[in-house]
Design a protein around this motif. Structure first.
Motif, short mmCIF file in Angstrom:
data_model
loop_
_atom_site.label_atom_id
_atom_site.label_comp_id
_atom_site.label_asym_id
_atom_site.label_seq_id
_atom_site.Cartn_x
_atom_site.Cartn_y
_atom_site.Cartn_z
N TYR A 1 66.81 21.91 42.08
CA TYR A 1 65.40 21.64 41.75
C TYR A 1 64.69 22.94 41.36
O TYR A 1 63.89 22.98 40.43
CB TYR A 1 64.65 21.01 42.94
CG TYR A 1 65.31 19.81 43.55
CD1 TYR A 1 66.14 18.99 42.78
CD2 TYR A 1 65.10 19.48 44.87
CE1 TYR A 1 66.75 17.88 43.34
CE2 TYR A 1 65.70 18.37 45.44
CZ TYR A 1 66.53 17.58 44.68
OH TYR A 1 67.13 16.49 45.24
N LEU B 1 62.34 13.86 49.10
CA LEU B 1 62.46 14.27 50.51
C LEU B 1 61.51 13.47 51.40
O LEU B 1 61.87 13.04 52.48
CB LEU B 1 62.15 15.77 50.62
CG LEU B 1 62.01 16.36 52.02
CD1 LEU B 1 63.31 17.00 52.43
CD2 LEU B 1 60.91 17.38 52.09
N GLY C 1 59.47 22.09 52.89
CA GLY C 1 59.55 21.83 51.46
C GLY C 1 58.22 22.10 50.76
O GLY C 1 58.17 22.73 49.69
N GLN D 1 63.10 10.13 51.88
CA GLN D 1 64.34 10.11 52.67
C GLN D 1 64.15 10.55 54.12
O GLN D 1 64.85 10.10 55.01
CB GLN D 1 65.40 11.02 52.01
CG GLN D 1 65.96 10.43 50.73
CD GLN D 1 66.99 11.34 50.10
OE1 GLN D 1 67.15 12.48 50.52
NE2 GLN D 1 67.67 10.84 49.08
N HIS D 2 63.25 11.51 54.34
CA HIS D 2 63.03 12.02 55.69
C HIS D 2 61.58 11.77 56.09
O HIS D 2 60.84 12.69 56.43
CB HIS D 2 63.35 13.52 55.77
CG HIS D 2 64.75 13.85 55.40
ND1 HIS D 2 65.77 13.94 56.30
CD2 HIS D 2 65.31 14.09 54.19
CE1 HIS D 2 66.90 14.23 55.69
NE2 HIS D 2 66.64 14.33 54.40
N LEU E 1 66.73 22.55 53.48
CA LEU E 1 66.30 22.21 52.12
C LEU E 1 67.43 22.48 51.13
O LEU E 1 67.59 21.77 50.13
CB LEU E 1 65.09 23.05 51.71
CG LEU E 1 63.76 22.80 52.41
CD1 LEU E 1 62.74 23.79 51.90
CD2 LEU E 1 63.29 21.38 52.18
N GLY F 1 61.74 16.49 43.69
CA GLY F 1 62.62 16.61 44.85
C GLY F 1 61.86 16.46 46.16
O GLY F 1 62.34 15.82 47.11
N GLU G 1 71.08 20.17 53.00
CA GLU G 1 71.04 18.71 52.98
C GLU G 1 70.41 18.17 51.70
O GLU G 1 70.78 17.12 51.21
CB GLU G 1 70.26 18.18 54.19
CG GLU G 1 71.09 18.21 55.45
CD GLU G 1 70.28 17.80 56.64
OE1 GLU G 1 69.47 16.87 56.53
OE2 GLU G 1 70.44 18.45 57.70
N MET G 2 69.40 18.90 51.20
CA MET G 2 68.80 18.51 49.93
C MET G 2 69.30 19.52 48.90
O MET G 2 69.83 20.56 49.23
CB MET G 2 67.28 18.57 49.99
CG MET G 2 66.62 17.76 51.08
SD MET G 2 66.54 16.00 50.73
CE MET G 2 65.62 15.92 49.20
N ASP G 3 69.10 19.17 47.62
CA ASP G 3 69.61 20.03 46.57
C ASP G 3 68.50 20.90 45.99
O ASP G 3 68.28 20.91 44.78
CB ASP G 3 70.26 19.17 45.48
CG ASP G 3 71.26 19.96 44.67
OD1 ASP G 3 71.42 21.16 44.95
OD2 ASP G 3 71.87 19.39 43.75
N PHE G 4 67.81 21.62 46.85
CA PHE G 4 66.66 22.40 46.36
C PHE G 4 67.05 23.53 45.42
O PHE G 4 66.22 23.99 44.65
CB PHE G 4 65.82 22.92 47.54
CG PHE G 4 64.66 22.02 47.88
CD1 PHE G 4 64.88 20.70 48.22
CD2 PHE G 4 63.35 22.48 47.81
CE1 PHE G 4 63.82 19.84 48.50
CE2 PHE G 4 62.27 21.63 48.08
CZ PHE G 4 62.51 20.32 48.43
N GLU H 1 69.45 13.07 39.22
CA GLU H 1 68.96 14.07 40.17
C GLU H 1 69.21 15.49 39.71
O GLU H 1 68.54 16.42 40.13
CB GLU H 1 69.61 13.82 41.54
CG GLU H 1 68.65 14.01 42.69
CD GLU H 1 69.33 13.87 44.04
OE1 GLU H 1 69.42 14.88 44.74
OE2 GLU H 1 69.78 12.76 44.36
#
Lengths: 294, 284
Positions: free
Chosen positions: B81, B241, B255, B244-245, B72, B237, B75-78, B229
């Motif tokens: 967020y 997600l 998440g 995207q996933h 999270l 977010g 790969e994601m920008d948690f 973003e």
């Protein structure tokens, strides 16, 4: 000293009034105006591109097949969802209130919990539960000998699936309101009824339900208004699909406004929905007043 | 006479006890069904991507992994967020203060048009969000506040219902204390900050908790206003997600758990106050 106290109330309520004017009252006027124009992205970039079109948006939207489908879907949500939420939350409230043991208080937390959790997170979890191949629900159904259910891929079943999710989220709040009302009923009514030998069922139908009348009216009106604006569940779970099977009036307005940038058209749709909400609320109040007189 | 009477009483009380057990059992069965989604979310968040696709599904994670939570933030920008969500939550407390001020103004002062203005405040509750959503966006756009933090938080500052609850509570506070404070030469603002707010602790606590939950969960307005973003909240977010996933449910559950668990903990500790809020509001 005298001066400050004279102006003080306005200082206290001033910021609120300014914000409400800018973000609640002025927007209504703006919405009325743009619903009579062809406001879109070009209009947003340069106001001189906006032209006045009269009631054309209203005429168009009322003959737009997708808008009519969205109204039908909304009606479906309301007719099935509202009674379900009211009956379930009342039943849970009655059962929790019936409990003598302190342990029953735990149930208030359990049943209220879904109401405070984030709608996107909850929708993500339920999408997984509803997954036709690896979801928990179909796994349970197939292991006890039933067929797989196309939870979100068949239009009517998808609507029912969204209602189930909304029911799960919606029980808590109404349950709390009913419990508060139940605790307000004086015990002496029940004691008198018990002396007269009234059964539990008689006490429920002759004392509890009539005494809850105001709570029931309040809950049914607020729930009805809420479900007429049904939005988040289809928005996050299905985006209105399959084949517009789950698109609600609110979702239609959102999509036209913010995804297709047809601001004027969407504003017209929002007023159609607003009028429907007002009409149904007034009708409901009238029916309930009539019932109270009988 | 005496024995038969006590027999009847005994059988009645055992009947009552049976009913209590039956009702408790029913509530337990449905209660378990209510929390199944949360339990399944928590268990799945610690499974690997491969394990989550297994049929039959495992109940307890075979290989217990924190990898999903790690992803999270990589790969994601948690992180971004989370910071944005906390900022929004923090700002919404400014709104809470404004609501308390307005509640006080309506509760404790007599001024021209007070009752009409209060009715107007209550009337705004009946305007559906769909009607104001588009014009508010256009208004913010005309002053270049779209895609800014101010644009996200400002429209949500005022809660008419919050003002109503503050007014209800503050009306019941004794006037004598206010008079005594004024005689000591305190200004109206000092009176509000040093006397009224501390006395309003019960309602402030409830409103603060609800404000926190509302800010933490805020979704639709940040989604509309934030193009960038860099301004996304946790719920926006998480929606990203999901897109995207789409098939990686382990990552999605991580998440979701990241969003839901803090609120669940807060709620379990604060539930008594939140639930009693409905008694304060006088909805009966």
């Amino acid at each position: 000293m005298k001066g400050t106290s004279k102006y003080a109330p306005y200082v206290f309520i001033g910021p609120t009034l300014i914000l409400l004017t800018v973000f609640s009252l002025l927007p209504i006027l703006v919405a009325v105006y743009i619903s009579l124009t062809d406001m879109d992205l070009a209009g947003l970039a340069d106001y001189s591109n906006i032209s006045f079109v009269g009631f054309r948006n209203y005429a168009d939207i009322l003959s737009d097949p997708i808008f009519l489908v969205s109204l039908r879907n909304t009606l479906f949500y309301v007719i099935i969802g509202v009674p379900l939420v009211i009956v379930c939350s009342l039943a849970v409230a009655l059962m929790i209130n019936f409990g003598r043991n302190r342990a029953f208080k735990i149930f208030r937390v359990v049943y209220y919990l879904p109401s405070v959790t984030n709608v996107v997170a909850v929708a993500v979890v339920w999408s997984y539960l509803y997954n036709p191949g690896i979801g928990l629900f179909n796994y349970i159904l197939t292991s006890i000998g039933f067929d797989r259910v196309p939870w979100l891929t068949e239009p009517t079943i998808a609507k029912l699936s969204l209602i189930l999710l909304a029911l799960w989220r919606g029980i808590g709040l109404n349950m709390i309101i009913f419990i508060a009302a139940l605790q307000g009923i004086s015990r002496s009514y029940y004691e008198a009824a018990q002396l007269d030998g009234a059964s539990n069922w008689q006490q429920l139908t002759r004392i509890t339900i009539p005494m809850l009348r105001y709570a029931i009216v309040f809950v049914s009106i607020t729930t009805m208004i809420g479900w007429l604006q049904f939005f988040e569940e289809p928005f996050v779970m299905t985006q209105g699909g399959p084949l517009n099977g789950t698109v609600s009036a609110s979702l239609f307005i959102y999509q036209n406004g913010f995804q297709y940038s047809h601001f004027g058209y969407a504003a017209a749709g929002s007023f159609v929905l607003f009028f429907i909400i007002i009409a149904i609320t007034l009708l409901q109040l009238k029916l309930q007043r009539k019932q109270a007189e009988e | 006479m005496q024995p038969s009477n006590s027999n009847a009483a005994r059988s009645a009380s055992s009947g009552v006890r049976l009913q209590q057990w039956l009702v408790g059992l029913t509530l337990t069965v449905f209660g378990v069904a209510m929390i199944v989604p949360f339990v399944w979310m928590m268990l799945s968040a610690f499974k690997t991507e491969g394990e989550i696709k297994q049929i039959p599904p495992t109940l307890w994670p075979e290989t217990f992994t924190f990898d999903n939570f790690h992803r999270l933030f990589t790969e994601m920008d948690f992180t971004t967020y989370l910071v944005n969500t906390l900022l929004i939550t923090l700002f919404s407390f400014v709104g809470l203060l404004l609501n308390a001020m307005a509640g006080f103004g309506f509760a404790k002062y007599r001024f021209k048009g007070r009752d009409k203005l209060f009715l107007l405040v209550l009337a705004t509750m009946m305007i559906p969000g769909q009607v104001t959503m588009i014009p508010v966006y256009l208004i913010l756009n005309s002053v270049n506040l779209t895609n800014t933090m101010i644009g996200i938080v400002l429209p949500g500052f005022i809660s008419a219902f919050g003002i109503f609850l503050f007014r209800q509570f503050m009306s019941a506070l004794p006037d004598e204390i206010m008079e005594a404070t004024r005689l000591d030469g305190a200004s109206e603002y000092k009176l509000f900050l040093q006397i009224i707010l501390p006395m309003s602790k019960p309602i402030l606590a409830v409103q603060a908790i609800l404000t926190f939950i509302g800010g933490w969960n805020s979704f639709l307005w940040p989604l509309i206003i934030a193009n960038d973003e860099k301004l996304y909240t946790l719920s926006v977010g998480l929606q990203l997600l999901k897109g995207q996933h789409g098939t990686n449910y382990a990552l999605q559950m991580a998440g979701a758990a990241f969003m839901v668990v803090p609120i669940m903990i807060l709620f379990v500790f604060a539930q008594k106050h939140i639930i009693e809020n409905y008694n304060i509001s006088g909805i009966k």
